[in-house]
Motif scaffolding. Structure first.
Motif, PDB file in Angstrom:
ATOM      1  N   UNK A  86      33.722  35.832 -73.933  1.00 24.38           N
ATOM      2  CA  UNK A  86      32.404  35.926 -74.554  1.00 24.38           C
ATOM      3  C   UNK A  86      32.485  35.551 -76.036  1.00 24.38           C
ATOM      4  N   UNK A  87      33.444  36.131 -76.729  1.00 19.02           N
ATOM      5  CA  UNK A  87      33.579  35.916 -78.169  1.00 19.02           C
ATOM      6  C   UNK A  87      33.940  34.471 -78.502  1.00 19.02           C
ATOM      7  N   UNK A  88      34.822  33.881 -77.704  1.00 17.32           N
ATOM      8  CA  UNK A  88      35.248  32.502 -77.962  1.00 17.32           C
ATOM      9  C   UNK A  88      34.295  31.468 -77.373  1.00 17.32           C
ATOM     10  N   UNK A  89      33.344  31.924 -76.543  1.00 19.08           N
ATOM     11  CA  UNK A  89      32.398  30.997 -75.939  1.00 19.08           C
ATOM     12  C   UNK A  89      33.034  30.084 -74.911  1.00 19.08           C
ATOM     13  N   UNK A  90      34.048  30.583 -74.216  1.00 21.38           N
ATOM     14  CA  UNK A  90      34.704  29.795 -73.174  1.00 21.38           C
ATOM     15  C   UNK A  90      34.300  30.328 -71.812  1.00 21.38           C
ATOM     16  N   UNK A  91      34.340  29.473 -70.795  1.00 22.64           N
ATOM     17  CA  UNK A  91      34.011  29.948 -69.452  1.00 22.64           C
ATOM     18  C   UNK A  91      34.954  31.084 -69.038  1.00 22.64           C
ATOM     19  N   UNK A  92      34.395  32.040 -68.370  1.00 20.44           N
ATOM     20  CA  UNK A  92      35.168  33.200 -67.933  1.00 20.44           C
ATOM     21  C   UNK A  92      36.331  32.775 -67.036  1.00 20.44           C
ATOM     22  N   UNK A  93      36.120  31.781 -66.208  1.00 22.80           N
ATOM     23  CA  UNK A  93      37.197  31.301 -65.331  1.00 22.80           C
ATOM     24  C   UNK A  93      38.374  30.765 -66.147  1.00 22.80           C
ATOM     25  N   UNK A  94      38.108  30.126 -67.265  1.00 22.98           N
ATOM     26  CA  UNK A  94      39.185  29.617 -68.129  1.00 22.98           C
ATOM     27  C   UNK A  94      39.950  30.763 -68.769  1.00 22.98           C
ATOM     28  N   UNK A  95      39.225  31.763 -69.252  1.00 17.36           N
ATOM     29  CA  UNK A  95      39.882  32.923 -69.854  1.00 17.36           C
ATOM     30  C   UNK A  95      40.732  33.648 -68.813  1.00 17.36           C
ATOM     31  N   UNK A  96      40.237  33.719 -67.589  1.00 17.83           N
ATOM     32  CA  UNK A  96      40.985  34.362 -66.513  1.00 17.83           C
ATOM     33  C   UNK A  96      42.255  33.567 -66.200  1.00 17.83           C
ATOM     34  N   UNK A  97      42.149  32.253 -66.173  1.00 19.25           N
ATOM     35  CA  UNK A  97      43.325  31.415 -65.915  1.00 19.25           C
ATOM     36  C   UNK A  97      44.369  31.588 -67.015  1.00 19.25           C
ATOM     37  N   UNK A  98      43.925  31.664 -68.265  1.00 17.53           N
ATOM     38  CA  UNK A  98      44.855  31.895 -69.376  1.00 17.53           C
ATOM     39  C   UNK A  98      45.571  33.231 -69.214  1.00 17.53           C
ATOM     40  N   UNK A  99      44.823  34.247 -68.837  1.00 14.80           N
ATOM     41  CA  UNK A  99      45.413  35.578 -68.657  1.00 14.80           C
ATOM     42  C   UNK A  99      46.361  35.579 -67.456  1.00 14.80           C
ATOM     43  N   UNK A 100      46.040  34.813 -66.424  1.00 14.18           N
ATOM     44  CA  UNK A 100      46.917  34.740 -65.252  1.00 14.18           C
ATOM     45  C   UNK A 100      48.273  34.148 -65.631  1.00 14.18           C
ATOM     46  N   UNK A 101      48.260  33.139 -66.501  1.00 15.47           N
ATOM     47  CA  UNK A 101      49.525  32.551 -66.964  1.00 15.47           C
ATOM     48  C   UNK A 101      50.348  33.585 -67.726  1.00 15.47           C
ATOM     49  N   UNK A 102      49.667  34.331 -68.595  1.00 15.32           N
ATOM     50  CA  UNK A 102      50.361  35.363 -69.351  1.00 15.32           C
ATOM     51  C   UNK A 102      50.895  36.459 -68.420  1.00 15.32           C
TER      52      UNK A 102
END
Length: 138
Positions: free
Chosen positions: A19-35
Motif C-alpha cells: 500500500x505504502x509503496x503503491x505496488x501490486x499486492x501480488x508483487x509484494x507477496x512475491x518479494x516476501x516469498x523470496x525472502x
C-alpha cells in the motif's frame, strides 16, 4: 507471541508495504516469498501470512467495500495505511477463514493496532470490525 500472531504481523507488513509503496499486492507477496525461502525457521508464520495476503488479493474489492461502508465518516484514503492493512486482514479472517472465530480476529487486529498504529487506532479497529461482524454474521 504465537506462530499465528507472528503470521498476522507478517501479513500486515506485506499489506502495508504494498500500500505504502503503491505496488501490486501480488508483487509484494512475491518479494516476501523470496525472502521467506531463505528463512526456513520462520516457515510456520510464512504459510499463514501468505494465506491471509492471498485472501486479501482474492477478495480485496469486497473487503474494501465493507470497510468503506461501515467506516462512517472515514474513507479508505483517510485512514492510516497501517490501519487499512490491519482492517483488511481482520475482515478477511472474519469472512473467509472459518477456522478463526470473529472474536479472535477482532482481538488480534486490535492488538496489532495497539502495537503498530496511533493511540486511537485500536478503538477504531475494534468498533469497525465489530460493526462488520454484526452486519455479516454467519
Amino acid at each position: 507471541m504465537s506462530a499465528r500472531s507472528k503470521a498476522r504481523k507478517r501479513a500486515i507488513d506485506v499489506l502495508y508495504s504494498a500500500d505504502l509503496r503503491g505496488v501490486p499486492l501480488a508483487s509484494a507477496l512475491a518479494d516476501e516469498a523470496q525472502r521467506a525461502a531463505s528463512e526456513p525457521s520462520r516457515e510456520a508464520s510464512w504459510l499463514y501470512a501468505r494465506e491471509v495476503v492471498d485472501g486479501v488479493i482474492d477478495h480485496g474489492d469486497e473487503i474494501d467495500e465493507l470497510i468503506q461502508t461501515y467506516a462512517q465518516g472515514w474513507t479508505l484514503e483517510r485512514m492510516p495505511a497501517v490501519d487499512r492493512a490491519i482492517l483488511r486482514m481482520g475482515v478477511w479472517e472474519m469472512l473467509y477463514n472459518p477456522e478463526v472465530p470473529d472474536g479472535v480476529a477482532i482481538s488480534e487486529a486490535v492488538d496489532q493496532a495497539t502495537i503498530l498504529s496511533t493511540d486511537d487506532s485500536a478503538k477504531f479497529v475494534n468498533g469497525l470490525l465489530a460493526k462488520i461482524g454484526a452486519a455479516v454474521a454467519h
